[in-house]
Design a protein around this motif. Structure first.
Motif, mmCIF file in Angstrom:
data_model
loop_
_atom_site.group_PDB
_atom_site.id
_atom_site.type_symbol
_atom_site.label_atom_id
_atom_site.label_comp_id
_atom_site.label_asym_id
_atom_site.label_seq_id
_atom_site.Cartn_x
_atom_site.Cartn_y
_atom_site.Cartn_z
ATOM 1 N N LYS A 41 28.947 34.571 39.942
ATOM 2 C CA LYS A 41 28.778 35.650 38.966
ATOM 3 C C LYS A 41 27.818 36.743 39.426
ATOM 4 N N ARG A 42 27.181 36.557 40.591
ATOM 5 C CA ARG A 42 26.196 37.535 41.044
ATOM 6 C C ARG A 42 26.871 38.839 41.494
ATOM 7 N N PRO A 43 26.237 39.986 41.206
ATOM 8 C CA PRO A 43 26.763 41.251 41.733
ATOM 9 C C PRO A 43 26.727 41.243 43.259
ATOM 10 N N THR A 44 27.688 41.893 43.885
ATOM 11 C CA THR A 44 27.623 42.064 45.333
ATOM 12 C C THR A 44 26.569 43.115 45.655
ATOM 13 N N ASP A 65 28.951 46.237 49.372
ATOM 14 C CA ASP A 65 29.411 45.190 50.290
ATOM 15 C C ASP A 65 30.165 44.115 49.521
ATOM 16 N N GLU A 66 31.496 44.195 49.552
ATOM 17 C CA GLU A 66 32.347 43.276 48.802
ATOM 18 C C GLU A 66 32.792 42.064 49.620
ATOM 19 N N ARG A 67 32.238 41.879 50.801
ATOM 20 C CA ARG A 67 32.696 40.800 51.678
ATOM 21 C C ARG A 67 32.411 39.410 51.120
ATOM 22 N N GLY A 68 31.441 39.283 50.241
ATOM 23 C CA GLY A 68 31.117 37.976 49.688
ATOM 24 C C GLY A 68 31.546 37.781 48.250
ATOM 25 N N ARG A 69 32.369 38.681 47.726
ATOM 26 C CA ARG A 69 32.715 38.639 46.308
ATOM 27 C C ARG A 69 33.354 37.297 45.917
ATOM 28 N N MET A 203 32.945 46.781 39.757
ATOM 29 C CA MET A 203 32.142 47.270 40.881
ATOM 30 C C MET A 203 31.341 48.504 40.487
ATOM 31 N N GLY A 204 31.981 49.425 39.793
ATOM 32 C CA GLY A 204 31.289 50.640 39.384
ATOM 33 C C GLY A 204 30.151 50.376 38.427
ATOM 34 N N LEU A 205 30.343 49.424 37.519
ATOM 35 C CA LEU A 205 29.273 49.067 36.587
ATOM 36 C C LEU A 205 28.063 48.521 37.348
ATOM 37 N N GLU A 206 28.334 47.725 38.381
ATOM 38 C CA GLU A 206 27.242 47.170 39.181
ATOM 39 C C GLU A 206 26.516 48.269 39.952
ATOM 40 N N ALA A 229 41.362 54.435 42.708
ATOM 41 C CA ALA A 229 41.438 55.002 41.364
ATOM 42 C C ALA A 229 40.353 54.447 40.453
ATOM 43 N N ALA A 230 40.161 53.123 40.469
ATOM 44 C CA ALA A 230 39.133 52.519 39.619
ATOM 45 C C ALA A 230 37.745 53.028 39.991
ATOM 46 N N CYS A 231 37.475 53.124 41.297
ATOM 47 C CA CYS A 231 36.159 53.577 41.732
ATOM 48 C C CYS A 231 35.970 55.068 41.474
ATOM 49 N N ALA A 232 37.045 55.852 41.541
ATOM 50 C CA ALA A 232 36.953 57.275 41.211
ATOM 51 C C ALA A 232 36.642 57.454 39.732
#
Length: 361
Positions: A41-44, A65-69, A203-206, A229-232
């Protein structure tokens, strides 16, 4: 590298573009419940990389860094698994299920994937008592197939391209009564892909909680366009209209760039790219809808540029793939007139996404 300025910024594609209908919620409805029940549950982390910023000729560089998501190695852990969890949550809410863990027992979810989307489906399905079937093209590395199988998914190779595997997934879903969870959207198939994109908003919320100063630029790699799109959308909600959003695609799969140039969704055929997770010839309709309105520029990069950047990042302790580092590749090679066209300079503060780990990770 090639670049175009988006002529549809703020207004979106014309009505005659015939995009699939649908909207993405500005806040993920099941975010808190989903994250609490997730593998991790931790943010990346959001990395601050001053040395790489200097090498790119900019003032600051932050990399999500999403490599550990969630132990799945990619941002896509937030997608299919979230869409499945949202369906389980609806069952609990309407009283048709008594527990989250068994809410979707007897259900089989299916998707086509170049690897990471399938891993999210494979992890999300058993968490609610369901099964997962993932279709992959012949070009998908065997390492991804093994990782899918270790998560309990049934893997079926189908066709030479991602589009071939998508068509077979849709066909067999209809024949077998399976529920399709694509990471794209098209007329008649929007709800599931919308939920996948909604999960990516996490991701954007984090980032909004992690970043110390608003970025001037956001570089977003794109295949069908869901992440971009989501990140934009997140970037606009958090930092407003001044942040410059740059969408990055392979030279061999410029589905979004070609569609923006055409003013409607089009197929952009090309050779097979080493950026396998971005090698998508047709855009997601909802992703295209949002990016046509929110993005400032669309850039394409070559396989050579992507490979060289991946090697450069690995030497700097940021092992990824040409797909996962494509946004950084565009930043790395944005020099001279192109940098000027994108308003990049020594004062720029850039946000990029390292969207996946190495293929054998």
């Amino acid at each position: 590298m090639q670049s175009i300025t988006n002529p549809w910024r703020d207004k979106g594609l014309p009505a005659e573009a015939e995009l699939a209908d649908g909207t993405v919620s500005q806040y993920p409805e099941m975010a808190e419940t989903f994250l609490v029940r997730s593998l991790d549950k931790r943010p990346t982390p959001l990395l601050d990389l001053p040395e790489l910023a200097t090498a790119c000729g900019i003032g600051a560089l932050h990399v999500k860094d999403e490599r550990g998501r969630m132990g799945l190695g990619s941002f896509k852990a937030l997608g299919a698994a979230y869409a499945i969890a949202k369906r389980a949550g609806q069952k609990l809410k309407d009283g048709s299920a008594s527990s989250y863990e068994t809410a979707l027992e007897g259900t089989t979810f299916v998707c086509a994937s170049a690897g990471n989307h399938g891993l999210s489906l494979a992890a999300g399905a058993p968490a609610v008592g369901a099964k997962a079937v993932v279709f992959v093209a012949e070009t998908v590395p065997e390492a991804f197939v093994v990782r899918l199988q270790l998560r309990g998914a049934k893997v079926i190779r189908a066709g030479a391209t991602y589009e071939d595997s998508m068509r077979e997934a849709e066909k067999q879903a209809l024949e077998n009564g399976w529920i399709q969870i694509p990471d794209s959207t098209w007329p008649g198939m929007t709800e599931a892909g919308r939920d996948v994109m909604e999960g990516y908003l996490i991701m954007g919320l984090e980032i909004a909680d992690q970043i110390t100063a608003p970025p001037t630029h956001v570089f977003l790699q794109a295949g069908v366009g869901g992440l971009a799109a989501a990140c934009a959308v997140s970037a606009r909600l958090t930092w407003g209209s001044n942040v410059q959003i740059v969408v990055v695609e392979p030279d061999d799969a410029p589905a979004l760039k070609a569609s923006v140039e055409a003013g409607r969704p089009v197929v952009a055929p090309g050779s097979v790219s080493i950026m396998g997770r971005l090698d998508c010839k047709e855009p997601s309709h909802l992703a295209l809808k949002y990016l046509a309105r929110e993005a400032d520029a669309f850039v394409t990069i070559s396989d050579d540029e992507a490979a060289a950047t991946t090697e450069w990042l690995t030497r700097n302790g940021l092992a990824s793939t040409p797909s996962g580092a494509a946004g950084l590749s565009a930043l790395h090679y944005a020099k001279g007139p192109l940098a000027a066209a994108l308003n990049l300079n020594a004062q720029s503060r850039v946000l990029c996404y390292l969207s996946e780990g190495p293929e054998d990770g």
